[in-house]
Design a protein around this motif. Structure first.
Motif, PDB file in Angstrom:
ATOM      1  N   MET A  76      -1.631 -19.805  10.751  1.00 20.72           N
ATOM      2  CA  MET A  76      -0.832 -19.402  11.909  1.00 20.72           C
ATOM      3  C   MET A  76      -0.428 -17.948  11.725  1.00 20.72           C
ATOM      4  O   MET A  76      -0.082 -17.544  10.611  1.00 20.72           O
ATOM      5  N   PRO A  77      -0.436 -17.174  12.800  1.00 20.05           N
ATOM      6  CA  PRO A  77       0.071 -15.805  12.690  1.00 20.05           C
ATOM      7  C   PRO A  77       1.519 -15.844  12.209  1.00 20.05           C
ATOM      8  O   PRO A  77       2.257 -16.780  12.535  1.00 20.05           O
ATOM      9  N   PRO A  78       1.953 -14.866  11.446  1.00 22.30           N
ATOM     10  CA  PRO A  78       3.281 -14.899  10.853  1.00 22.30           C
ATOM     11  C   PRO A  78       4.411 -15.056  11.861  1.00 22.30           C
ATOM     12  O   PRO A  78       5.398 -15.700  11.590  1.00 22.30           O
ATOM     13  N   ASP A  79       4.274 -14.495  13.042  1.00 19.15           N
ATOM     14  CA  ASP A  79       5.353 -14.555  14.015  1.00 19.15           C
ATOM     15  C   ASP A  79       4.830 -15.043  15.353  1.00 19.15           C
ATOM     16  O   ASP A  79       5.253 -14.572  16.398  1.00 19.15           O
ATOM     17  N   SER A  80       3.898 -15.981  15.328  1.00 22.43           N
ATOM     18  CA  SER A  80       3.251 -16.445  16.553  1.00 22.43           C
ATOM     19  C   SER A  80       4.245 -17.060  17.520  1.00 22.43           C
ATOM     20  O   SER A  80       4.723 -18.160  17.331  1.00 22.43           O
ATOM     21  N   GLY A  81       4.553 -16.310  18.568  1.00 19.10           N
ATOM     22  CA  GLY A  81       5.376 -16.846  19.633  1.00 19.10           C
ATOM     23  C   GLY A  81       6.854 -16.595  19.493  1.00 19.10           C
ATOM     24  O   GLY A  81       7.547 -16.535  20.479  1.00 19.10           O
ATOM     25  N   GLN A  82       7.364 -16.458  18.303  1.00 21.79           N
ATOM     26  CA  GLN A  82       8.798 -16.272  18.155  1.00 21.79           C
ATOM     27  C   GLN A  82       9.185 -14.913  18.708  1.00 21.79           C
ATOM     28  O   GLN A  82       8.714 -13.884  18.274  1.00 21.79           O
ATOM     29  N   GLY A  83      10.025 -14.924  19.704  1.00 24.60           N
ATOM     30  CA  GLY A  83      10.513 -13.688  20.297  1.00 24.60           C
ATOM     31  C   GLY A  83       9.569 -13.080  21.303  1.00 24.60           C
ATOM     32  O   GLY A  83       9.926 -12.129  21.969  1.00 24.60           O
ATOM     33  N   THR A  84       8.369 -13.595  21.418  1.00 25.76           N
ATOM     34  CA  THR A  84       7.444 -13.069  22.404  1.00 25.76           C
ATOM     35  C   THR A  84       7.907 -13.516  23.777  1.00 25.76           C
ATOM     36  O   THR A  84       8.091 -14.692  24.016  1.00 25.76           O
ATOM     37  N   GLN A  85       8.103 -12.567  24.664  1.00 24.51           N
ATOM     38  CA  GLN A  85       8.615 -12.909  25.974  1.00 24.51           C
ATOM     39  C   GLN A  85       7.650 -12.439  27.055  1.00 24.51           C
ATOM     40  O   GLN A  85       6.970 -11.435  26.898  1.00 24.51           O
ATOM     41  N   ARG A  86       7.661 -13.208  28.136  1.00 24.11           N
ATOM     42  CA  ARG A  86       6.916 -12.784  29.313  1.00 24.11           C
ATOM     43  C   ARG A  86       7.556 -11.530  29.835  1.00 24.11           C
ATOM     44  O   ARG A  86       8.744 -11.312  29.686  1.00 24.11           O
ATOM     45  N   GLN A  87       6.787 -10.749  30.526  1.00 21.64           N
ATOM     46  CA  GLN A  87       7.336  -9.569  31.167  1.00 21.64           C
ATOM     47  C   GLN A  87       8.387 -10.024  32.155  1.00 21.64           C
ATOM     48  O   GLN A  87       8.167 -10.942  32.942  1.00 21.64           O
ATOM     49  N   GLY A  88       9.580  -9.455  32.074  1.00 21.54           N
ATOM     50  CA  GLY A  88      10.654  -9.837  32.957  1.00 21.54           C
ATOM     51  C   GLY A  88      11.557 -10.884  32.374  1.00 21.54           C
ATOM     52  O   GLY A  88      12.610 -11.169  32.901  1.00 21.54           O
ATOM     53  N   GLY A  89      11.172 -11.509  31.241  1.00 21.63           N
ATOM     54  CA  GLY A  89      12.035 -12.503  30.605  1.00 21.63           C
ATOM     55  C   GLY A  89      13.111 -11.801  29.810  1.00 21.63           C
ATOM     56  O   GLY A  89      12.871 -10.802  29.163  1.00 21.63           O
TER      57      GLY A  89
END
Length: 93
Positions: A76-89
């Protein structure tokens, strides 16, 4: 041509929504989940009322996905998804 572009845009939006929760964060390990599991995850997230409840559920889910990845021998990528936000989120309530 314009109709086809609109359909393509709608498809892209649906795809984006399938991998992001209502706070705009990418679902950690979504690539290891079935469509039914993603729906269950999203329904559960929608039922949670506070950011703290959603964050606790995200951490529980993250641990489960990390275990699943280990069992499947997937890195798994080290930070896969954590904190990744959609534009505008905004990541808030």
């Amino acid at each position: 041509m314009k109709d086809r572009d609109q359909l393509h845009d709608q498809d892209r939006m649906r795809d984006r929504d399938r991998i992001h929760d209502q706070d705009g964060r990418a679902i950690y390990g979504y690539q290891l989940m079935t469509p039914a599991e993603r729906r269950t995850y999203m329904n559960h997230m929608r039922s949670l009322k506070t950011v703290q409840e959603r964050n606790a559920y995200r951490m529980e889910h993250r641990n489960e996905m990390q275990q699943r990845a280990r069992e499947r021998g997937v890195a798994m990528p080290p930070d896969s998804g954590q904190g990744t936000q959609r534009q505008g989120g905004d990541g808030g309530n």
